[in-house]
Each structure stands twice: as C-alpha cells, then as structure tokens.
Design a protein around this motif. Structure first.
Motif, PDB file in Angstrom:
ATOM      1  N   ASP A 109       0.820  -1.216   0.000  1.00 17.04           N
ATOM      2  CA  ASP A 109       0.000   0.000   0.000  1.00 17.04           C
ATOM      3  C   ASP A 109       0.852   1.263   0.000  1.00 17.04           C
ATOM      4  O   ASP A 109       0.355   2.346  -0.312  1.00 17.04           O
ATOM      5  CB  ASP A 109      -0.924   0.012   1.225  1.00 17.04           C
ATOM      6  N   ARG A 110       2.111   1.117   0.353  1.00 14.48           N
ATOM      7  CA  ARG A 110       2.999   2.270   0.426  1.00 14.48           C
ATOM      8  C   ARG A 110       4.429   1.792   0.168  1.00 14.48           C
ATOM      9  O   ARG A 110       4.846   0.764   0.697  1.00 14.48           O
ATOM     10  CB  ARG A 110       2.888   2.933   1.805  1.00 14.48           C
ATOM     11  N   LYS A 111       5.130   2.510  -0.652  1.00 13.40           N
ATOM     12  CA  LYS A 111       6.497   2.117  -0.984  1.00 13.40           C
ATOM     13  C   LYS A 111       7.447   2.522   0.132  1.00 13.40           C
ATOM     14  O   LYS A 111       7.484   3.669   0.552  1.00 13.40           O
ATOM     15  CB  LYS A 111       6.920   2.759  -2.297  1.00 13.40           C
ATOM     16  N   ILE A 112       8.173   1.527   0.618  1.00 10.86           N
ATOM     17  CA  ILE A 112       9.171   1.748   1.665  1.00 10.86           C
ATOM     18  C   ILE A 112      10.460   1.081   1.195  1.00 10.86           C
ATOM     19  O   ILE A 112      10.438   0.020   0.567  1.00 10.86           O
ATOM     20  CB  ILE A 112       8.701   1.170   3.012  1.00 10.86           C
ATOM     21  N   GLY A 113      11.585   1.708   1.500  1.00 13.11           N
ATOM     22  CA  GLY A 113      12.853   1.250   0.955  1.00 13.11           C
ATOM     23  C   GLY A 113      13.259  -0.169   1.330  1.00 13.11           C
ATOM     24  O   GLY A 113      13.953  -0.838   0.591  1.00 13.11           O
ATOM     25  N   THR A 114      12.795  -0.656   2.479  1.00 14.96           N
ATOM     26  CA  THR A 114      13.179  -1.994   2.932  1.00 14.96           C
ATOM     27  C   THR A 114      12.421  -3.063   2.149  1.00 14.96           C
ATOM     28  O   THR A 114      11.297  -2.852   1.713  1.00 14.96           O
ATOM     29  CB  THR A 114      12.869  -2.147   4.429  1.00 14.96           C
ATOM     30  N   ALA A 115      13.064  -4.232   1.970  1.00 11.86           N
ATOM     31  CA  ALA A 115      12.401  -5.353   1.296  1.00 11.86           C
ATOM     32  C   ALA A 115      11.137  -5.737   2.043  1.00 11.86           C
ATOM     33  O   ALA A 115      11.089  -5.697   3.282  1.00 11.86           O
ATOM     34  CB  ALA A 115      13.354  -6.541   1.202  1.00 11.86           C
ATOM     35  N   ALA A 116      10.108  -6.129   1.292  1.00 12.96           N
ATOM     36  CA  ALA A 116       8.801  -6.404   1.886  1.00 12.96           C
ATOM     37  C   ALA A 116       8.876  -7.484   2.961  1.00 12.96           C
ATOM     38  O   ALA A 116       8.285  -7.340   4.040  1.00 12.96           O
ATOM     39  CB  ALA A 116       7.806  -6.800   0.803  1.00 12.96           C
ATOM     40  N   ASP A 117       9.589  -8.567   2.680  1.00  8.82           N
ATOM     41  CA  ASP A 117       9.659  -9.648   3.664  1.00  8.82           C
ATOM     42  C   ASP A 117      10.318  -9.179   4.957  1.00  8.82           C
ATOM     43  O   ASP A 117       9.939  -9.605   6.053  1.00  8.82           O
ATOM     44  CB  ASP A 117      10.427 -10.836   3.086  1.00  8.82           C
ATOM     45  N   GLY A 118      11.300  -8.304   4.837  1.00 12.10           N
ATOM     46  CA  GLY A 118      11.951  -7.773   6.032  1.00 12.10           C
ATOM     47  C   GLY A 118      10.987  -6.968   6.898  1.00 12.10           C
ATOM     48  O   GLY A 118      11.066  -7.011   8.128  1.00 12.10           O
ATOM     49  N   LEU A 119      10.055  -6.264   6.262  1.00 14.20           N
ATOM     50  CA  LEU A 119       9.049  -5.506   7.012  1.00 14.20           C
ATOM     51  C   LEU A 119       8.128  -6.443   7.786  1.00 14.20           C
ATOM     52  O   LEU A 119       7.789  -6.192   8.946  1.00 14.20           O
ATOM     53  CB  LEU A 119       8.231  -4.643   6.052  1.00 14.20           C
ATOM     54  N   ALA A 120       7.722  -7.527   7.129  1.00 14.64           N
ATOM     55  CA  ALA A 120       6.850  -8.507   7.787  1.00 14.64           C
ATOM     56  C   ALA A 120       7.568  -9.158   8.963  1.00 14.64           C
ATOM     57  O   ALA A 120       6.978  -9.340  10.041  1.00 14.64           O
ATOM     58  CB  ALA A 120       6.405  -9.567   6.780  1.00 14.64           C
ATOM     59  N   GLU A 121       8.817  -9.504   8.763  1.00 15.69           N
ATOM     60  CA  GLU A 121       9.564 -10.173   9.821  1.00 15.69           C
ATOM     61  C   GLU A 121       9.795  -9.251  11.013  1.00 15.69           C
ATOM     62  O   GLU A 121       9.779  -9.688  12.169  1.00 15.69           O
ATOM     63  CB  GLU A 121      10.875 -10.705   9.240  1.00 15.69           C
ATOM     64  N   GLU A 122       9.983  -7.954  10.747  1.00 18.79           N
ATOM     65  CA  GLU A 122      10.132  -6.996  11.847  1.00 18.79           C
ATOM     66  C   GLU A 122       8.825  -6.875  12.622  1.00 18.79           C
ATOM     67  O   GLU A 122       8.825  -6.791  13.855  1.00 18.79           O
ATOM     68  CB  GLU A 122      10.551  -5.629  11.301  1.00 18.79           C
ATOM     69  N   TRP A 123       7.702  -6.880  11.909  1.00 18.50           N
ATOM     70  CA  TRP A 123       6.389  -6.802  12.550  1.00 18.50           C
ATOM     71  C   TRP A 123       6.149  -8.027  13.427  1.00 18.50           C
ATOM     72  O   TRP A 123       5.692  -7.923  14.567  1.00 18.50           O
ATOM     73  CB  TRP A 123       5.317  -6.692  11.466  1.00 18.50           C
ATOM     74  N   ILE A 124       6.490  -9.207  12.906  1.00 14.76           N
ATOM     75  CA  ILE A 124       6.301 -10.451  13.666  1.00 14.76           C
ATOM     76  C   ILE A 124       7.215 -10.490  14.882  1.00 14.76           C
ATOM     77  O   ILE A 124       6.800 -10.856  15.989  1.00 14.76           O
ATOM     78  CB  ILE A 124       6.545 -11.669  12.756  1.00 14.76           C
ATOM     79  N   LEU A 142       0.276 -11.915   6.612  1.00 12.49           N
ATOM     80  CA  LEU A 142       0.813 -11.375   7.862  1.00 12.49           C
ATOM     81  C   LEU A 142       0.061 -11.931   9.062  1.00 12.49           C
ATOM     82  O   LEU A 142       0.647 -12.173  10.128  1.00 12.49           O
ATOM     83  CB  LEU A 142       0.718  -9.845   7.829  1.00 12.49           C
ATOM     84  N   MET A 143      -1.240 -12.157   8.904  1.00 12.80           N
ATOM     85  CA  MET A 143      -2.018 -12.795   9.971  1.00 12.80           C
ATOM     86  C   MET A 143      -1.475 -14.197  10.252  1.00 12.80           C
ATOM     87  O   MET A 143      -1.334 -14.600  11.420  1.00 12.80           O
ATOM     88  CB  MET A 143      -3.492 -12.876   9.578  1.00 12.80           C
ATOM     89  N   ILE A 144      -1.156 -14.931   9.212  1.00 10.16           N
ATOM     90  CA  ILE A 144      -0.595 -16.275   9.382  1.00 10.16           C
ATOM     91  C   ILE A 144       0.732 -16.196  10.115  1.00 10.16           C
ATOM     92  O   ILE A 144       0.991 -16.955  11.060  1.00 10.16           O
ATOM     93  CB  ILE A 144      -0.426 -16.958   8.007  1.00 10.16           C
ATOM     94  N   GLY A 145       1.597 -15.270   9.689  1.00 10.12           N
ATOM     95  CA  GLY A 145       2.890 -15.126  10.357  1.00 10.12           C
ATOM     96  C   GLY A 145       2.743 -14.742  11.813  1.00 10.12           C
ATOM     97  O   GLY A 145       3.468 -15.246  12.676  1.00 10.12           O
ATOM     98  N   PRO A 197       8.042 -21.104  18.792  1.00 11.19           N
ATOM     99  CA  PRO A 197       9.091 -20.169  19.236  1.00 11.19           C
ATOM    100  C   PRO A 197       9.713 -19.466  18.039  1.00 11.19           C
ATOM    101  O   PRO A 197       9.830 -20.024  16.948  1.00 11.19           O
ATOM    102  CB  PRO A 197      10.090 -21.085  19.954  1.00 11.19           C
ATOM    103  N   LEU A 198      10.104 -18.226  18.257  1.00  6.84           N
ATOM    104  CA  LEU A 198      10.704 -17.423  17.190  1.00  6.84           C
ATOM    105  C   LEU A 198      12.209 -17.619  17.219  1.00  6.84           C
ATOM    106  O   LEU A 198      12.879 -17.243  18.175  1.00  6.84           O
ATOM    107  CB  LEU A 198      10.351 -15.947  17.392  1.00  6.84           C
ATOM    108  N   LEU A 199      12.743 -18.221  16.173  1.00 11.90           N
ATOM    109  CA  LEU A 199      14.182 -18.452  16.090  1.00 11.90           C
ATOM    110  C   LEU A 199      14.895 -17.165  15.709  1.00 11.90           C
ATOM    111  O   LEU A 199      14.292 -16.226  15.179  1.00 11.90           O
ATOM    112  CB  LEU A 199      14.476 -19.548  15.065  1.00 11.90           C
ATOM    113  N   SER A 200      16.214 -17.133  15.972  1.00 10.08           N
ATOM    114  CA  SER A 200      16.980 -15.928  15.654  1.00 10.08           C
ATOM    115  C   SER A 200      16.954 -15.641  14.159  1.00 10.08           C
ATOM    116  O   SER A 200      16.974 -14.495  13.736  1.00 10.08           O
ATOM    117  CB  SER A 200      18.426 -16.089  16.142  1.00 10.08           C
ATOM    118  N   SER A 201      16.907 -16.688  13.365  1.00  2.81           N
ATOM    119  CA  SER A 201      16.796 -16.515  11.916  1.00  2.81           C
ATOM    120  C   SER A 201      15.506 -17.200  11.463  1.00  2.81           C
ATOM    121  O   SER A 201      15.352 -18.411  11.571  1.00  2.81           O
ATOM    122  CB  SER A 201      17.998 -17.134  11.207  1.00  2.81           C
ATOM    123  N   PHE A 202      14.562 -16.419  10.994  1.00  4.49           N
ATOM    124  CA  PHE A 202      13.305 -16.965  10.507  1.00  4.49           C
ATOM    125  C   PHE A 202      12.864 -16.107   9.328  1.00  4.49           C
ATOM    126  O   PHE A 202      13.408 -15.022   9.080  1.00  4.49           O
ATOM    127  CB  PHE A 202      12.237 -16.963  11.601  1.00  4.49           C
TER     128      PHE A 202
END
Length: 212
Positions: free
Chosen positions: A38-53, A89-92, A137-142
């Motif tokens: 919905d809005r262009k942000i410089g970070t990769a999309a998956d990285g945004l989702a992972e930060e939210w999770i 994102l709901m699934i994540g 559990p949320l692993l350090s790399s996911f």
C-alpha cells in the motif's frame, strides 16, 4: 477500516511505563503498509513482515495493537493483492504469537466471517493451536516464507477435518463459538412410578371350607 496512509495515533491505548509503545505502533503500521504494497518503503517487503512479527513475539503488550492493525487493513480493502498480503501477515503473526485473552474472540470472529473460504479452516486451526497449545518459538533466523510454507503444509485433523472426535470437537467448539458460555446439564427428572395393576388375591385361609 482500510486506509493507505500511515496512522498518526496508535489504535490502542498504552498506559504507564508502556506509553512509549505508541510510537512503536506507528512504526509497525508502516511495516504493514509496506509489506501489503500500500505504500512504498525502501526496505524489502519480507523484512518488514519479519520486523512486525518479531515485535509481536518479543513484546506481549503490543500484540493487541498489531492484530487490530491487521483487522483494520483487512476490512473493506478493495485491493486484492493487499488483502492477500494482509492474511499472510495474519498467518505469520498467529504462528509466532497468540492474541491476548481480551482480543481472542475478535480474532476468532473475524477469521470465521472474513477469511478467504479456501484457507478459513486452516486459519481457524492455526488460531486454535496458537491460543490453546502455544505459538511456535521465534528463532533468531526466521522468514515469513517459512511461516507460510508451514501453513500450506498443515493437515486438517480432528473436528477441523470433519471428524467428530471428543478432544477435537471440544476445542473446535471453543473456536467456533468463543463467546458462548458453557451451560450446565439440565437436571434429570425422576422416572414416574408404573401405574398400579390388579391387586393379587389373598392366600386361602387354613380354616376355609373347600367348595363342593
């Protein structure tokens, strides 16, 4: 309801020492907008989702806000792609953190009434697993991709697959009717006594005169 612009105030109120989470909520809403396209942000999309999770997994006090953001963006969203990404994102989120107790019913009801029919049963089972058995559990790399792959590989079982099992049906009914109170069984009425029959003849007396 859905909007393409960042919010200027958190959807939930943060009291006391958690007041600083209001600013974090604004930042996480931008992550939702960016991941959903919905809005262009410089970070990769998956990285945004992972930060939210990761934010929801690490900070329980902000979980209601994060799920409220998703419900907002999935309500009356005219963009099919944005809606699909919102459900991803709901699934994540449900994979790695459960909604707070006071928000469980809202999520259960929303999934039941608004989720895509093709994934509704799996989403209900994921919600059930997250709430009643605990999130993964949320692993350090996911990655959000791993969460989506695990969701796609999920096999429906018990009541979610239409089987009337005792344990599955009990849990499934809690998801299907999260606000329904358990009713005590009705008291059983005592069985009515049988109607009186003919009275038996008295035994013959020892002094009785036999008939001729």
């Amino acid at each position: 309801k859905y909007e393409r612009e960042p919010i200027h105030k958190a959807l939930c109120k943060f009291d006391g020492g958690k007041a600083g989470l209001g600013k974090e909520a604004l930042r996480q809403f931008k992550n939702v907008l960016g991941f959903c396209g919905d809005r262009k942000i410089g970070t990769a999309a998956d990285g945004l989702a992972e930060e939210w999770i990761r934010c929801g997994a690490n900070e329980p006090e902000i979980r209601t806000e994060l799920f409220a953001q998703l419900l907002k963006q999935l309500t009356r969203n005219p963009d099919v792609s944005s809606t699909d990404r919102g459900w991803q994102l709901m699934i994540g989120g449900l994979t790695h953190f459960a909604p707070p107790k006071n928000f469980e019913n809202f999520i259960a009801q929303f999934i039941r009434t608004a989720a895509p029919p093709a994934t509704r049963d799996k989403l209900e089972m994921l919600f059930h697993t997250s709430v009643f058995q605990g999130a993964a559990p949320l692993l350090s790399s996911f990655s959000i991709g791993e969460s989506l792959a695990s969701f796609q590989a999920m096999q429906l079982g018990g009541a979610f697959a239409g089987q009337d099992t005792v344990s599955g049906a009990a849990h499934y009914s809690r998801v299907r009717s999260p606000s329904a109170a358990t009713k005590p069984p009705l008291p059983q009425q005592a069985a009515a006594p049988p109607p009186p029959g003919p009275r038996p003849a008295p035994p013959p007396s020892a002094n009785a005169i036999p008939p001729p």
